[in-house]
Design a protein around this motif. Structure first.
Motif, PDB file in Angstrom:
ATOM      1  N   THR A 828      24.716  27.360  60.958  1.00 37.64           N
ATOM      2  CA  THR A 828      26.066  27.763  61.365  1.00 37.64           C
ATOM      3  C   THR A 828      26.814  28.162  60.104  1.00 37.64           C
ATOM      4  OG1 THR A 828      26.048  26.254  63.249  1.00 37.64           O
ATOM      5  CG2 THR A 828      28.199  27.034  62.470  1.00 37.64           C
ATOM      6  N   PHE A 829      27.188  29.433  60.024  1.00 41.23           N
ATOM      7  CA  PHE A 829      27.829  29.953  58.816  1.00 41.23           C
ATOM      8  C   PHE A 829      29.349  29.921  58.914  1.00 41.23           C
ATOM      9  CE2 PHE A 829      23.744  32.305  59.151  1.00 41.23           C
ATOM     10  CZ  PHE A 829      23.158  31.865  57.981  1.00 41.23           C
ATOM     11  N   ASN A 830      29.902  30.333  60.086  1.00 41.04           N
ATOM     12  CA  ASN A 830      31.361  30.471  60.261  1.00 41.04           C
ATOM     13  C   ASN A 830      31.981  31.215  59.074  1.00 41.04           C
ATOM     14  OD1 ASN A 830      31.443  29.232  62.757  1.00 41.04           O
ATOM     15  ND2 ASN A 830      31.665  27.173  61.872  1.00 41.04           N
ATOM     16  N   HIS A 831      31.336  32.298  58.716  1.00 38.31           N
ATOM     17  CA  HIS A 831      31.784  33.099  57.570  1.00 38.31           C
ATOM     18  C   HIS A 831      32.626  34.275  58.069  1.00 38.31           C
ATOM     19  CE1 HIS A 831      31.455  35.815  54.058  1.00 38.31           C
ATOM     20  NE2 HIS A 831      31.113  36.739  54.946  1.00 38.31           N
ATOM     21  N   SER A 832      33.783  34.477  57.440  1.00 35.45           N
ATOM     22  CA  SER A 832      34.643  35.609  57.821  1.00 35.45           C
ATOM     23  C   SER A 832      35.017  36.409  56.583  1.00 35.45           C
ATOM     24  CB  SER A 832      35.926  35.112  58.498  1.00 35.45           C
ATOM     25  OG  SER A 832      35.619  34.531  59.746  1.00 35.45           O
ATOM     26  N   LYS A 833      35.132  37.711  56.777  1.00 36.13           N
ATOM     27  CA  LYS A 833      35.530  38.600  55.691  1.00 36.13           C
ATOM     28  C   LYS A 833      36.481  39.648  56.255  1.00 36.13           C
ATOM     29  CE  LYS A 833      35.283  40.999  51.785  1.00 36.13           C
ATOM     30  NZ  LYS A 833      35.887  40.522  50.530  1.00 36.13           N
ATOM     31  N   VAL A 834      37.685  39.759  55.677  1.00 39.04           N
ATOM     32  CA  VAL A 834      38.664  40.757  56.106  1.00 39.04           C
ATOM     33  C   VAL A 834      38.528  41.979  55.193  1.00 39.04           C
ATOM     34  CG1 VAL A 834      41.101  41.307  56.401  1.00 39.04           C
ATOM     35  CG2 VAL A 834      40.247  39.031  57.014  1.00 39.04           C
ATOM     36  N   ILE A 835      38.324  43.130  55.810  1.00 36.54           N
ATOM     37  CA  ILE A 835      38.214  44.388  55.058  1.00 36.54           C
ATOM     38  C   ILE A 835      39.482  45.197  55.330  1.00 36.54           C
ATOM     39  CG2 ILE A 835      36.956  46.548  54.787  1.00 36.54           C
ATOM     40  CD1 ILE A 835      35.100  43.605  56.171  1.00 36.54           C
ATOM     41  N   SER A 836      40.186  45.527  54.262  1.00 38.22           N
ATOM     42  CA  SER A 836      41.452  46.259  54.393  1.00 38.22           C
ATOM     43  C   SER A 836      41.304  47.669  53.833  1.00 38.22           C
ATOM     44  CB  SER A 836      42.572  45.533  53.646  1.00 38.22           C
ATOM     45  OG  SER A 836      42.792  44.266  54.239  1.00 38.22           O
ATOM     46  N   ILE A 837      41.716  48.647  54.636  1.00 35.72           N
ATOM     47  CA  ILE A 837      41.701  50.049  54.213  1.00 35.72           C
ATOM     48  C   ILE A 837      43.160  50.501  54.139  1.00 35.72           C
ATOM     49  CG2 ILE A 837      40.899  52.372  54.752  1.00 35.72           C
ATOM     50  CD1 ILE A 837      38.688  51.071  56.451  1.00 35.72           C
ATOM     51  N   PRO A 838      43.695  50.735  52.931  1.00 32.13           N
ATOM     52  CA  PRO A 838      45.124  51.065  52.802  1.00 32.13           C
ATOM     53  C   PRO A 838      45.528  52.303  53.596  1.00 32.13           C
ATOM     54  CG  PRO A 838      44.125  50.650  50.654  1.00 32.13           C
ATOM     55  CD  PRO A 838      43.009  50.708  51.636  1.00 32.13           C
ATOM     56  N   LYS A 839      44.619  53.293  53.637  1.00 34.10           N
ATOM     57  CA  LYS A 839      44.935  54.537  54.332  1.00 34.10           C
ATOM     58  C   LYS A 839      43.637  55.087  54.921  1.00 34.10           C
ATOM     59  CE  LYS A 839      47.457  58.887  53.572  1.00 34.10           C
ATOM     60  NZ  LYS A 839      48.087  59.736  52.556  1.00 34.10           N
ATOM     61  N   LEU A 840      43.538  55.041  56.235  1.00 36.51           N
ATOM     62  CA  LEU A 840      42.310  55.447  56.902  1.00 36.51           C
ATOM     63  C   LEU A 840      42.104  56.956  56.767  1.00 36.51           C
ATOM     64  CD1 LEU A 840      40.218  53.792  58.618  1.00 36.51           C
ATOM     65  CD2 LEU A 840      41.176  54.957  60.600  1.00 36.51           C
TER      66      LEU A 840
END
Length: 1090
Positions: A828-840
């Motif tokens: 069980t990893f329960n790993h999260s990563k938020v990827i932010s793109i300033p301007k798509l």
């Protein structure tokens, strides 16, 4: 004589068949002395230009004469073999008669045409044979009785820094020693056989002898000929008697050098290999490059104090005179014309450009014979005194330890003794007349078998002819079969001795038996020998009939073609006219499951195919060495697609790569080696095996020096591709993905979630859904990737599991990995990563649509103790057991191909599309329910309350809704404004302005009463029922059919809207249209709102 620069020529060959098949592009152009090369990746760039003494165009513009000789076609600038000789070889010959030392060496990558220029094929003879032939023709024309000639011939090969005499059957272990003459300073090969020759025919016979010796050696050890340097040395002496009766000797040494292939082992693949520095694959060529650079700097005066590193390799020691001393030197650089070889060809051009800056100072080697003999005797006396005293060592040994002094003394004594013996041999030669020496050599030469007598037998008797990756070495070895009865094949140490003696990897004492019954040929492995033989790529099992032109592989390296002139009709009609090494290797690759056809392949795929064909025989060889040295390791070629690679990008067609998997047969640990690393290791394995053949004990070498040993490392269990299409519509995606290994076999599952979010990772609600992804452009975009847990099938990975992946954003790649979870197969990893793109940007949307994030599942490996039962088995038995297990796995339906997991990737992609269609399907159902609800409410109203305009707006709002409240209201306002325009026009025709205003006010009140809540918040129960009725593995056709049926339900309402819109555009009953001012006012309002 003044300094003279090294002459440099370049020559470009025609396309070979492989390059023609894949429609290679020409990158070389030549005009006069100028050669230009174009980068195929950037064709608009200015081509790189180089100027040489000669630029030979031999790519096209030729025609073949009846005798097979290639000559220029009318008006072409084709450079024939004769023209190359006249420019280069004739100069070598003229200098030799004048008494200068001459050197000619050919440089270029394997297959670029070095051997063709130097030796030639068939009647298209190269520089070496033409030069020798012309030399003897000139000697025959001599009419001066006071001048005689003496010519000696030697031929050696340098492989792995060892020197082999190709004219001698007995070569010492470790090769011949290279020593330095203490008086003259030059290096020479100790005990190298120098054969007196009296005609070109004798030189030709000796060259054939040397070539056959190369072939046998390379086959026995698979010492790849492309990695060996061949040096032919012709010593040409002119003894001239003057009027007083004394003789003067004018001596010329001609070195003709065919260098090893200059291609680099994949530099990226070998990076980080702990044994990379120990590999001598290109050591001599690297040393040669350093010598050329140093000499060029010296010649140009750019550096004052430069130590030229001649001592760095055997090759540079022997070429010291040729490159920086008393010699007139010519270099011919062979170029490949194909775009696939751009990097290597450019490297060759730069190498040649550097060499032309070197300047040599050649002098005539002319001395009285009696003076030479006197000097030899004087030198011998000095050497004897030095050996007796040892004083030279003591004087130079100040500050050295007793051990170092003793070591230096022994080395000095050994060098002096060797020089003393060499001098004595030269004195002994002078005691024997040249005629006697020549007669002895001719007697020996006549005993060498030639192809003259064989050609008659080949038309009447079946025989085996060898194949070699070097075309020069193919067809050199011929074994005739007995006219009737059995022809045995095996090692020479067998009893009785076999009829055909082979040696090397996987050759057994009693290997195989070939039966000949009046031209009917059959072959059978010797029972119980465990021998390995392949017929046309397939393992030999039992007794098998052989046809004309069948390919036979004995052991790992001995490839032969059966030629049966008694029954030529048995040959397969689809076979090519000439069977080549490449054809035989492609056949073996096809049997192993690799595609070998080039039709429809991209350039990158063709490169991969060539690498597979190149590496397959190497893997076979290394497996054979592992068995013979009992290393408990097995190797196999693994072709990993982009989808199966760590951080792979399926959108890139050039991402497939060739790797080799090494497996520990005792505990199951595996390693994946990139191509460059494997080639380096294979070279070291060859060195280790050579030591074993030389009698050294290699069973107890330290593991750090063992090329078969590798420290444990994380192993790639498999990969999953997480497709991102849902992000284009601001939809979340949750699924359990298959983990597939490089063969496409399932290794487990991983549960993942992908959801749009805010910068802090908080999920956004469903109202963010968009129908058109372009609405997201130029806006900030955030999404969260969550890896929840996994389930792995194989218990050996329970020591620890982690996931690695990479995220691309704004041109940068970020490597991410989860924590390692140990002692479980259900981490069980329960790993999260938020990827932010300033301007798509559009490229982000394109990646969402067609790209993916590859999740690479890794397992921790440890050196565990093997099963005690396995320790009792040798490597061959362990490999046989593994092959049986693999066969059973394949029989049970597991996928056995070596290729990557494109199928698993496609399944994952389809699943993502299905989920996306399901979400769109749910939206259509929501619209359908809302429109039915509006129609039902409208039908229940009394006739006097049934106002069409509010009903129209409500249905229109539901039909055009995208799930975003703001956008829905904007579209509704536009519809209302359009409706207002229509109503005003109707009112102007039928009623007063006041009535029109009241109607307009009523419209606005009606708009405010439209209730969109039921549409925006559908019932959860209904949604659940739909989800239960639909599985992600369902057929997409069923889903699409359902969507189409829902569209049919909505169709009446849409038709009503379309009719209303059409009425708006139609002319009014009195033929008048609204004023353009009103039109513009209304339309501009709509534009502003949109």
């Amino acid at each position: 004589m003044p300094d003279e620069s090294v002459k440099v020529a370049v020559r470009v060959r025609p396309f070979n068949q492989r390059e023609k098949d894949r429609q290679a592009k020409l990158i070389i152009k030549m005009q006069g002395q100028m050669t230009t090369i174009t980068n195929p990746e950037t064709p608009n760039e200015e081509p790189k230009s180089f100027s040489f003494d000669y630029s030979y165009w031999s790519h096209d513009g030729f025609q073949e004469q009846s005798d097979g000789v290639l000559v220029p076609a009318g008006g072409s600038n084709y450079a024939s073999q004769r023209r190359v000789f006249e420019n280069l070889g004739q100069g070598v010959l003229d200098n030799a008669f004048e008494g200068y030392n001459c050197s000619l060496f050919a440089y270029g990558q394997t297959g670029s045409g070095k051997s063709y220029s130097m030796v030639g094929y068939g009647n298209n003879k190269g520089i070496v044979p033409i030069t020798c032939d012309e030399m003897f023709k000139t000697m025959d024309k001599n009419t001066d009785p006071n001048k005689r000639f003496e010519v000696t011939f030697s031929m050696l090969e340098i492989y792995n820094e060892q020197v082999r005499d190709l004219l001698s059957k007995d070569n010492p272990k470790g090769g011949l020693n290279v020593r330095q003459n203490p008086k003259l300073g030059y290096f020479y090969v100790e005990n190298l056989k120098r054969v007196p020759v009296g005609s070109y025919a004798e030189i030709e016979k000796r060259t054939d002898q040397g070539t056959a010796s190369r072939t046998v050696a390379s086959t026995n050890m698979n010492a790849t000929s492309s990695r060996a340097h061949t040096v032919v040395t012709i010593t040409f002496d002119q003894i001239i008697k003057n009027e007083s009766g004394s003789e003067t000797k004018k001596s010329s040494v001609m070195n003709l050098v065919d260098l090893a292939g200059s291609e680099r082992a994949d530099s990226t693949g070998a990076t980080g290999d702990r044994l990379k520095e120990g590999a001598n694959i290109n050591k001599s060529l690297s040393a040669l490059g350093n010598v050329i650079s140093a000499l060029a700097d010296l010649s140009m005066g750019t550096k004052k104090k430069i130590m030229v590193p001649y001592r760095d390799s055997v090759l540079t020691k022997l070429l010291q005179n040729a490159l920086g001393g008393n010699s007139k030197t010519i270099m011919i650089a062979a170029l490949s014309p194909a775009d696939i070889n751009y990097d290597e060809t450019l490297s060759t051009l730069r190498y040649a450009d550097r060499a032309k800056k070197i300047k040599n100072k050649a002098v005539v080697n002319e001395n009285p014979l009696d003076k030479l003999i006197r000097e030899l005797k004087e030198e011998n006396e000095k050497l004897k005194r030095a050996m007796e005293s040892g004083g030279m060592v003591m004087q130079e040994g100040a500050g050295l330890s007793p051990e170092e002094l003793e070591k230096m003394r022994k080395q000095m004594e050994e060098d002096i003794r060797a020089q003393l013996m060499a001098n004595q041999a030269m004195l002994a030669e002078n005691d024997q007349s040249w005629d006697d020496k020549l007669a002895e050599a001719r007697t020996e030469t006549e005993k060498i078998e030639t192809g003259g007598a064989d050609s008659k037998r080949k038309s009447k008797e079946p025989y085996l002819i060898n194949l070699n990756e070097d075309p020069m070495l193919s067809g050199v070895i011929c074994h005739f079969l007995k006219n009737s009865g059995e022809t045995t094949v095996g090692r020479k140490d067998a009893s009785p001795v076999p009829d055909i003696c082979l040696s090397g990897l996987s050759i057994q004492k009693q290997h195989a038996v070939i039966f000949n019954n009046k031209g009917v040929i059959e072959i059978e492995s010797v029972s119980g020998s465990g021998s390995k033989t392949k017929i046309n790529g397939l393992p030999l099992t039992g007794r098998k009939a052989l046809c004309h032109k069948d390919r036979i592989l004995f052991g790992s390296n001995h490839m032969y073609v059966l030629m049966n002139p008694l029954k030529p009709e048995t040959a397969d009609s689809s076979l090519p006219k000439e069977i080549t090494w490449e054809f035989a290797q492609k056949e073996i690759a096809q049997v192993k499951g690799f595609a070998t056809g080039s039709a429809g392949l991209s350039k990158e795929q063709q490169i991969v195919q060539e690498q597979v064909l190149e590496i397959l025989p190497m893997v076979s060889e290394v497996n054979a060495v592992s068995e013979e040295l009992n290393k408990q390791k097995s190797f196999e070629v693994v072709l990993i697609s982009a989808a199966a690679q760590e951080g792979g990008d399926i959108t890139q067609s050039n991402a497939s790569k060739v790797t080799v998997k090494m497996k520990n047969l005792l505990n199951g640990n595996t390693w994946l080696w990139e191509r460059g690393k494997f080639i380096t290791r294979r070279y070291l394995i060859q060195e280790l095996y050579q030591k074993f053949l030389d009698g050294e004990d290699v069973s107890h070498i330290p593991k750090e020096q063992d090329p078969f040993w590798e420290p444990t490392e994380d192993v790639l269990i498999g990969t999953s591709n997480l497709f991102l299409q849902s992000l284009s519509y601001c939809l979340d995606f949750e699924d359990t993905l298959n983990i597939s290994d490089y063969k496409g076999q399932e290794e487990g599952h991983v549960k993942v979630k992908l959801e749009p979010c805010d910068p802090k990772g908080k999920p956004i609600d469903e109202e963010a859904f968009v129908d058109d992804p372009r609405e997201l452009l130029n806006k900030p975009y955030n999404f969260k990737l969550t890896i929840e847990n996994a389930n792995i099938h194989k218990s050996r990975f329970s020591k620890g599991i982690l996931v690695k992946y990479s995220v691309k954003n704004n041109g940068k790649v970020e490597e991410v990995k989860t924590p390692t979870v140990k002692n479980t197969l259900t981490p069980t990893f329960n790993h999260s990563k938020v990827i932010s793109i300033p301007k798509l940007k559009q490229e982000n949307l394109d990646f969402f649509e067609s790209g993916c994030i590859t999740l690479s599942m890794y397992g921790i490996q440890e050196d565990t103790l093997p099963d005690p039962k396995l320790l009792k088995l040798n490597t061959r038995e362990l490999r046989q057991m593994e092959n049986m297990e693999n066969s059973q796995a394949h029989a049970s339906g597991r996928r056995g191909t070596m290729f990557g997991n494109e199928i698993a990737s496609d399944t994952s992609h389809l699943k993502t599309e299905v989920v996306l269609l399901q979400r769109k399907y749910e939206r259509l159902q929501q619209k359908e329910r809302r429109m039915q609800q509006i129609c039902e409410e409208w039908s229940k109203k009394p006739a006097e309350e049934k106002q069409f305009e509010p009903f129209y707006r409500a249905v229109s709002a539901a039909a055009n809704s995208t799930g975003t409240r703001l956008k829905t209201r904007v579209q509704m306002l536009n519809q209302v404004l359009q409706g207002q325009k229509y109503v005003r026009q109707m009112a102007m025709e039928k009623s007063s302005v006041i009535e029109e205003k009241e109607e307009s006010q009523g419209d606005q009140d009606s708009f405010g009463s439209v209730d969109l809540a039921p549409y925006m918040n559908p019932g959860t129960e209904d949604s659940l029922n739909r989800s239960k009725g639909f599985t992600q593995n369902g057929k997409r056709t069923t889903l699409l059919s359902d969507i189409n049926s829902k569209r049919e339900v909505i169709k009446p309402a849409r038709n009503a809207i379309s009719e209303y819109s059409a009425n708006k555009k139609a002319p009014t009953s009195n033929g008048k249209r609204p004023s353009s001012a009103e039109n513009n006012k209304t339309e501009s309002s709509a534009c502003v709102l949109q």
